[in-house]
Write a protein that holds these residues in place. Structure first.
Motif, PDB file in Angstrom:
ATOM      1  N   VAL A  86       0.846  -1.203   0.000  1.00  0.00           N
ATOM      2  CA  VAL A  86       0.000   0.000   0.000  1.00  0.00           C
ATOM      3  C   VAL A  86       0.878   1.249   0.000  1.00  0.00           C
ATOM      4  O   VAL A  86       0.634   2.206  -0.745  1.00  0.00           O
ATOM      5  N   ALA A  87       1.914   1.244   0.840  1.00  0.00           N
ATOM      6  CA  ALA A  87       2.822   2.396   0.886  1.00  0.00           C
ATOM      7  C   ALA A  87       3.543   2.587  -0.446  1.00  0.00           C
ATOM      8  O   ALA A  87       3.790   3.721  -0.878  1.00  0.00           O
ATOM      9  N   ALA A  88       3.877   1.485  -1.098  1.00  0.00           N
ATOM     10  CA  ALA A  88       4.567   1.579  -2.389  1.00  0.00           C
ATOM     11  C   ALA A  88       3.682   2.240  -3.441  1.00  0.00           C
ATOM     12  O   ALA A  88       4.165   3.027  -4.268  1.00  0.00           O
ATOM     13  N   VAL A  89       2.399   1.938  -3.415  1.00  0.00           N
ATOM     14  CA  VAL A  89       1.475   2.569  -4.367  1.00  0.00           C
ATOM     15  C   VAL A  89       1.457   4.085  -4.161  1.00  0.00           C
ATOM     16  O   VAL A  89       1.359   4.859  -5.118  1.00  0.00           O
ATOM     17  N   ALA A  90       1.577   4.508  -2.910  1.00  0.00           N
ATOM     18  CA  ALA A  90       1.596   5.943  -2.618  1.00  0.00           C
ATOM     19  C   ALA A  90       2.767   6.643  -3.305  1.00  0.00           C
ATOM     20  O   ALA A  90       2.700   7.846  -3.584  1.00  0.00           O
ATOM     21  N   GLY A  91       3.826   5.916  -3.570  1.00  0.00           N
ATOM     22  CA  GLY A  91       4.994   6.509  -4.195  1.00  0.00           C
ATOM     23  C   GLY A  91       5.026   6.397  -5.710  1.00  0.00           C
ATOM     24  O   GLY A  91       5.971   6.879  -6.349  1.00  0.00           O
ATOM     25  N   LEU A  92       4.004   5.776  -6.297  1.00  0.00           N
ATOM     26  CA  LEU A  92       3.968   5.628  -7.747  1.00  0.00           C
ATOM     27  C   LEU A  92       3.485   6.904  -8.428  1.00  0.00           C
ATOM     28  O   LEU A  92       2.830   7.751  -7.812  1.00  0.00           O
ATOM     29  N   THR A  93       3.787   7.008  -9.699  1.00  0.00           N
ATOM     30  CA  THR A  93       3.327   8.155 -10.479  1.00  0.00           C
ATOM     31  C   THR A  93       1.814   8.094 -10.652  1.00  0.00           C
ATOM     32  O   THR A  93       1.266   7.074 -11.084  1.00  0.00           O
ATOM     33  N   ASP A  94       1.143   9.158 -10.312  1.00  0.00           N
ATOM     34  CA  ASP A  94      -0.308   9.245 -10.440  1.00  0.00           C
ATOM     35  C   ASP A  94      -0.661   9.399 -11.925  1.00  0.00           C
ATOM     36  O   ASP A  94      -0.248  10.354 -12.565  1.00  0.00           O
ATOM     37  N   PRO A  95      -1.448   8.445 -12.486  1.00  0.00           N
ATOM     38  CA  PRO A  95      -1.760   8.564 -13.909  1.00  0.00           C
ATOM     39  C   PRO A  95      -2.847   9.585 -14.226  1.00  0.00           C
ATOM     40  O   PRO A  95      -2.965  10.027 -15.376  1.00  0.00           O
ATOM     41  N   VAL A  96      -3.641   9.944 -13.216  1.00  0.00           N
ATOM     42  CA  VAL A  96      -4.797  10.803 -13.470  1.00  0.00           C
ATOM     43  C   VAL A  96      -4.329  12.187 -13.934  1.00  0.00           C
ATOM     44  O   VAL A  96      -3.474  12.822 -13.308  1.00  0.00           O
ATOM     45  N   GLY A  97      -4.873  12.617 -15.040  1.00  0.00           N
ATOM     46  CA  GLY A  97      -4.512  13.916 -15.601  1.00  0.00           C
ATOM     47  C   GLY A  97      -3.345  13.882 -16.561  1.00  0.00           C
ATOM     48  O   GLY A  97      -3.029  14.890 -17.201  1.00  0.00           O
ATOM     49  N   THR A  98      -2.702  12.716 -16.697  1.00  0.00           N
ATOM     50  CA  THR A  98      -1.567  12.596 -17.609  1.00  0.00           C
ATOM     51  C   THR A  98      -2.040  12.666 -19.057  1.00  0.00           C
ATOM     52  O   THR A  98      -3.028  12.022 -19.438  1.00  0.00           O
ATOM     53  N   ALA A  99      -1.354  13.429 -19.873  1.00  0.00           N
ATOM     54  CA  ALA A  99      -1.671  13.499 -21.294  1.00  0.00           C
ATOM     55  C   ALA A  99      -1.039  12.308 -22.009  1.00  0.00           C
ATOM     56  O   ALA A  99       0.173  12.105 -21.935  1.00  0.00           O
ATOM     57  N   ILE A 100      -1.860  11.516 -22.671  1.00  0.00           N
ATOM     58  CA  ILE A 100      -1.362  10.356 -23.417  1.00  0.00           C
ATOM     59  C   ILE A 100      -0.719  10.818 -24.722  1.00  0.00           C
ATOM     60  O   ILE A 100       0.354  10.363 -25.111  1.00  0.00           O
ATOM     61  N   ASP A 101      -1.403  11.693 -25.421  1.00  0.00           N
ATOM     62  CA  ASP A 101      -0.859  12.276 -26.640  1.00  0.00           C
ATOM     63  C   ASP A 101      -1.608  13.563 -26.960  1.00  0.00           C
ATOM     64  O   ASP A 101      -2.632  13.874 -26.341  1.00  0.00           O
ATOM     65  N   GLU A 102      -1.081  14.295 -27.917  1.00  0.00           N
ATOM     66  CA  GLU A 102      -1.675  15.581 -28.289  1.00  0.00           C
ATOM     67  C   GLU A 102      -1.454  15.815 -29.780  1.00  0.00           C
ATOM     68  O   GLU A 102      -0.395  15.458 -30.325  1.00  0.00           O
ATOM     69  N   THR A 103      -2.443  16.362 -30.437  1.00  0.00           N
ATOM     70  CA  THR A 103      -2.316  16.678 -31.853  1.00  0.00           C
ATOM     71  C   THR A 103      -2.972  18.028 -32.130  1.00  0.00           C
ATOM     72  O   THR A 103      -3.929  18.408 -31.447  1.00  0.00           O
ATOM     73  N   THR A 104      -2.435  18.736 -33.098  1.00  0.00           N
ATOM     74  CA  THR A 104      -3.020  20.003 -33.533  1.00  0.00           C
ATOM     75  C   THR A 104      -3.573  19.818 -34.935  1.00  0.00           C
ATOM     76  O   THR A 104      -2.842  19.447 -35.868  1.00  0.00           O
ATOM     77  N   ARG A 105      -4.867  20.054 -35.080  1.00  0.00           N
ATOM     78  CA  ARG A 105      -5.527  19.901 -36.356  1.00  0.00           C
ATOM     79  C   ARG A 105      -5.177  21.052 -37.293  1.00  0.00           C
ATOM     80  O   ARG A 105      -4.701  22.113 -36.848  1.00  0.00           O
ATOM     81  N   PRO A 106      -5.399  20.891 -38.604  1.00  0.00           N
ATOM     82  CA  PRO A 106      -5.077  21.962 -39.548  1.00  0.00           C
ATOM     83  C   PRO A 106      -5.777  23.286 -39.247  1.00  0.00           C
ATOM     84  O   PRO A 106      -5.251  24.360 -39.583  1.00  0.00           O
ATOM     85  N   ASN A 107      -6.950  23.201 -38.576  1.00  0.00           N
ATOM     86  CA  ASN A 107      -7.674  24.442 -38.238  1.00  0.00           C
ATOM     87  C   ASN A 107      -7.186  25.070 -36.936  1.00  0.00           C
ATOM     88  O   ASN A 107      -7.764  26.045 -36.458  1.00  0.00           O
ATOM     89  N   GLY A 108      -6.142  24.488 -36.324  1.00  0.00           N
ATOM     90  CA  GLY A 108      -5.594  25.045 -35.092  1.00  0.00           C
ATOM     91  C   GLY A 108      -6.171  24.457 -33.824  1.00  0.00           C
ATOM     92  O   GLY A 108      -5.683  24.756 -32.729  1.00  0.00           O
ATOM     93  N   LEU A 109      -7.224  23.605 -33.935  1.00  0.00           N
ATOM     94  CA  LEU A 109      -7.810  22.981 -32.744  1.00  0.00           C
ATOM     95  C   LEU A 109      -6.816  21.980 -32.158  1.00  0.00           C
ATOM     96  O   LEU A 109      -6.308  21.098 -32.849  1.00  0.00           O
ATOM     97  N   VAL A 110      -6.516  22.124 -30.870  1.00  0.00           N
ATOM     98  CA  VAL A 110      -5.592  21.222 -30.175  1.00  0.00           C
ATOM     99  C   VAL A 110      -6.408  20.151 -29.466  1.00  0.00           C
ATOM    100  O   VAL A 110      -7.306  20.468 -28.669  1.00  0.00           O
ATOM    101  N   LEU A 111      -6.120  18.891 -29.750  1.00  0.00           N
ATOM    102  CA  LEU A 111      -6.830  17.773 -29.133  1.00  0.00           C
ATOM    103  C   LEU A 111      -5.852  16.965 -28.297  1.00  0.00           C
ATOM    104  O   LEU A 111      -4.763  16.602 -28.769  1.00  0.00           O
ATOM    105  N   ARG A 112      -6.239  16.704 -27.084  1.00  0.00           N
ATOM    106  CA  ARG A 112      -5.371  15.985 -26.152  1.00  0.00           C
ATOM    107  C   ARG A 112      -6.161  14.840 -25.523  1.00  0.00           C
ATOM    108  O   ARG A 112      -7.326  15.007 -25.153  1.00  0.00           O
TER     109      ARG A 112
END
Length: 422
Positions: A86-112
């Motif tokens: 349990v303590a070890a899990v406390a020290g792991l990287t929190d995945p929540v909110g992490t950006a998996i990838d990001e792309t910018t469309r030709p119209n300038g819209l940024v999708l993440r």
């Protein structure tokens, strides 16, 4: 509405409210809560062991198998390991909110694509009381509320562990309903969890994770209206190629079968290349270490006094000191055998020839494939993931050890500057 349905509907409603709070908690608060929960487990060791001793006595009296008793048993070392996990899990990287990838469309819209919690997870498990702690820690760190339904044989142990964890979490402001234990041993509660898709009233459960034997998994698959992350049998193989180093092969085979026979990563079938130099010696070494080895016709000629393997043996997860063993025609024969009889859990090859090993790794379609290593490494902690919910043998969402990332999904977030489709 049955009593079990009403009970689960209430648990799910409270879990949903807790999940909304958890989803937005900062990493530091979740980590502090888990560290306090770990300490609460250490402080409650005496009461946990007393409850487990009662469970063990009852289970032994009712004829629970040796493998299941091993999974149920706790001692000081296992309680400490549970708390450390349990303590070890406390020290792991929190995945929540992490950006998996990001792309910018030709119209300038940024999708993440951003990782978010799944929501409310139901975990149905047998014997292993450490699952109560592991599942609670992983769910909380990944921002999910969890409803735990352990087996009746472990009810006292699970209650004691759950009480300690909740006390620790509450001390840091995490709602108690973030981790709930189904207190009844009525099997109808399992059915109610599987049907909790929100159609019968109350909040829906977003995911069911079963951890147990064939009977439990079969029931879950037959009855579930909720998505399931399945963990099937660990019918795991070690294939010893003609190119294998004999000392390495013996060490890996013995460890894979006998380090702990009751874990899902234990080897159940040994496959030996017909061209391997000392098949008789390898089988004798495994037998000499205390394993009953059931042989196919080819190996039986080398050890006529050993028991013969039946057709059923190749499809059996023994979870005890028994293994089936057979000769195969090289890596092609090994792959064909695993395709027929494997459970897509963990399979290993022992070989010095890299080209043969790479073929095995590429063509064996299991969640975990290993080269020159014991199948007993099929464990989230050994993969550097901390605790695990289980080993997923399916092909969707998560595969192999399911830890923090496996308990998240994602959503698309768009950043515009006034774009319209027009």
């Amino acid at each position: 509405m049955t009593d079990a349905t009403a009970l689960v509907a209430d648990l799910a409603q409270r879990a949903r409210a807790a999940a909304r709070i958890l989803a937005s908690l900062p990493t530091a608060i979740k980590a502090a809560a888990l560290r306090q929960a770990a300490q609460a487990l250490r402080d409650a060791e005496a009461s946990i062991l007393a409850a487990n001793a009662h469970d063990m006595a009852t289970a032994a009296a009712t004829g629970l198998s040796a493998a299941m008793l091993d999974r149920l048993r706790l001692d000081s070392a296992r309680v400490r390991a549970m708390a450390d996990g349990v303590a070890a899990v406390a020290g792991l990287t929190d995945p929540v909110g992490t950006a998996i990838d990001e792309t910018t469309r030709p119209n300038g819209l940024v999708l993440r694509r951003v990782r978010v919690p799944i929501g409310v997870i139901g975990i149905i498990f047998e014997s292993r009381p450490n699952v109560t702690a592991d599942a609670a820690a992983l769910a909380v760190m990944a921002g999910n509320a969890v409803i735990l339904r352990g087996g009746s044989e472990a009810i006292g142990s699970n209650r004691a562990i759950h009480a300690a964890i909740v006390a620790g979490l509450e001390g840091q402001g995490v709602p108690a309903d973030a981790v709930q234990l189904v207190q009844t041993t009525d099997r109808a509660a399992v059915g109610a969890l599987l049907q909790a898709d929100g159609s019968a009233g109350g909040a829906a459960i977003d995911l069911i994770v079963p951890r147990g034997g064939k009977g439990l998994v079969a029931r879950v698959r037959a009855e579930a209206r909720v998505p399931v992350l399945a963990h099937l049998d660990g019918i795991n193989h070690v294939y010893v190629d003609a190119s294998a180093d004999p000392l390495m092969a013996e060490a890996i085979v013995r460890d894979a079968k006998l380090r702990r026979t009751g874990v899902c990563g234990a080897m159940e079938t040994l496959l030996i290349d017909r061209a391997y130099g000392d098949a008789a010696g390898l089988v004798a070494a495994l037998s000499g270490a205390g394993c009953e080895v059931r042989l196919d016709d080819g190996l039986a000629r080398l050890h006529p006094d050993f028991p013969r393997a039946t057709d059923a043996d190749w499809d059996t997860e023994y979870l005890e000191a028994i293994a089936s063993a057979g000769l195969v025609d090289g890596v092609d024969g090994a792959i064909a055998h695993i395709q027929r009889h494997g459970s897509n859990h963990t399979d290993a090859i022992v070989a010095s020839d890299a080209s043969i090993a790479e073929r095995f790794l590429a063509e064996v379609d299991s969640a975990i494939v290993l080269w020159n290593a014991s199948t007993q490494f099929a464990d989230g902690a050994e993969f550097g993931l901390g605790a695990e919910i289980g080993i997923s043998t399916g092909r969707l969402h998560a595969r192999g050890p399911v830890a923090l990332e496996g308990l998240t999904t994602y959503k698309w977030v768009g950043y515009g500057t006034g774009q319209v489709r027009g």
